[in-house]
Motif scaffolding. Structure first.
Motif, short mmCIF file in Angstrom:
data_model
loop_
_atom_site.label_atom_id
_atom_site.label_comp_id
_atom_site.label_asym_id
_atom_site.label_seq_id
_atom_site.Cartn_x
_atom_site.Cartn_y
_atom_site.Cartn_z
N UNK A 89 27.12 52.72 37.58
CA UNK A 89 28.09 51.63 37.63
C UNK A 89 29.49 52.08 37.25
N UNK A 90 29.63 53.33 36.83
CA UNK A 90 30.94 53.86 36.47
C UNK A 90 31.86 53.86 37.68
N UNK A 91 33.01 53.20 37.55
CA UNK A 91 33.95 53.06 38.65
C UNK A 91 35.21 52.36 38.15
N UNK A 92 36.18 52.28 39.04
CA UNK A 92 37.30 51.38 38.82
C UNK A 92 36.97 50.06 39.51
N UNK A 93 37.07 48.98 38.77
CA UNK A 93 36.72 47.65 39.28
C UNK A 93 38.00 46.87 39.58
N UNK A 94 38.02 46.26 40.77
CA UNK A 94 39.18 45.49 41.22
C UNK A 94 38.76 44.05 41.49
N UNK A 95 39.55 43.11 41.01
CA UNK A 95 39.31 41.73 41.41
C UNK A 95 40.19 41.39 42.60
N UNK A 96 39.76 40.41 43.37
CA UNK A 96 40.59 39.93 44.47
C UNK A 96 40.50 38.43 44.61
N UNK A 97 41.48 37.90 45.30
CA UNK A 97 41.51 36.46 45.56
C UNK A 97 42.13 36.23 46.93
N UNK A 98 41.50 35.37 47.70
CA UNK A 98 42.06 34.94 48.98
C UNK A 98 42.84 33.66 48.71
N UNK A 99 44.14 33.77 48.70
CA UNK A 99 44.98 32.66 48.26
C UNK A 99 46.02 32.31 49.32
N UNK A 100 46.42 31.04 49.30
CA UNK A 100 47.55 30.64 50.12
C UNK A 100 48.62 30.04 49.21
#
Length: 121
Positions: A89-100
């Motif tokens: 599970x070692x990694x760089x984790x990114x969050x995202x959002x689909x936004x207007x």
């Protein structure tokens, strides 16, 4: 503009837990899906989990039963509870959002800056 700020990464031993959080801010009218991805340098970014505004979730097979995604629509936040962590599970984790950004506008995908998760064996 829309900004996503992540927090909660770090170093943990195998079998341990971490909780990642992500807050979206800025000029936001509404947010559709939110999610978490992870990436190893030199590899493609891969889906970890997503969640719809209504709470429908999708998980990568590798994290099912161990990770739980949740969101607070009123606060524009998304979290990822990670249990039974493995070295893989070692990694760089990114969050995202689909936004207007306004009524009638189209959705665009926004990303956080990434947070490092390291799981030691």
């Amino acid at each position: 503009q829309v900004q996503l700020v992540e927090s909660g990464g770090g170093l943990v031993q195998a079998g341990g837990s971490l909780r990642l959080s992500c807050a979206a801010s800025g000029s936001i009218f509404s947010i559709n899906a939110m999610g978490w991805y992870r990436q190893t340098p030199g590899k493609q970014r891969e889906l970890v989990a997503t969640i719809s505004p209504g709470g429908t979730t999708v998980y990568a097979d590798s994290v099912k039963g161990r990770f739980t995604i949740s969101r607070d629509n009123a606060k524009n936040t998304v979290s990822l509870q990670m249990n039974s962590l493995k070295p893989d599970d070692t990694d760089v984790y990114y969050c995202n959002a689909d936004a207007r950004r306004y009524l009638g506008g189209g959705y665009s995908r926004y990303w956080g800056q990434g947070t490092q998760v390291t799981v030691s064996s």
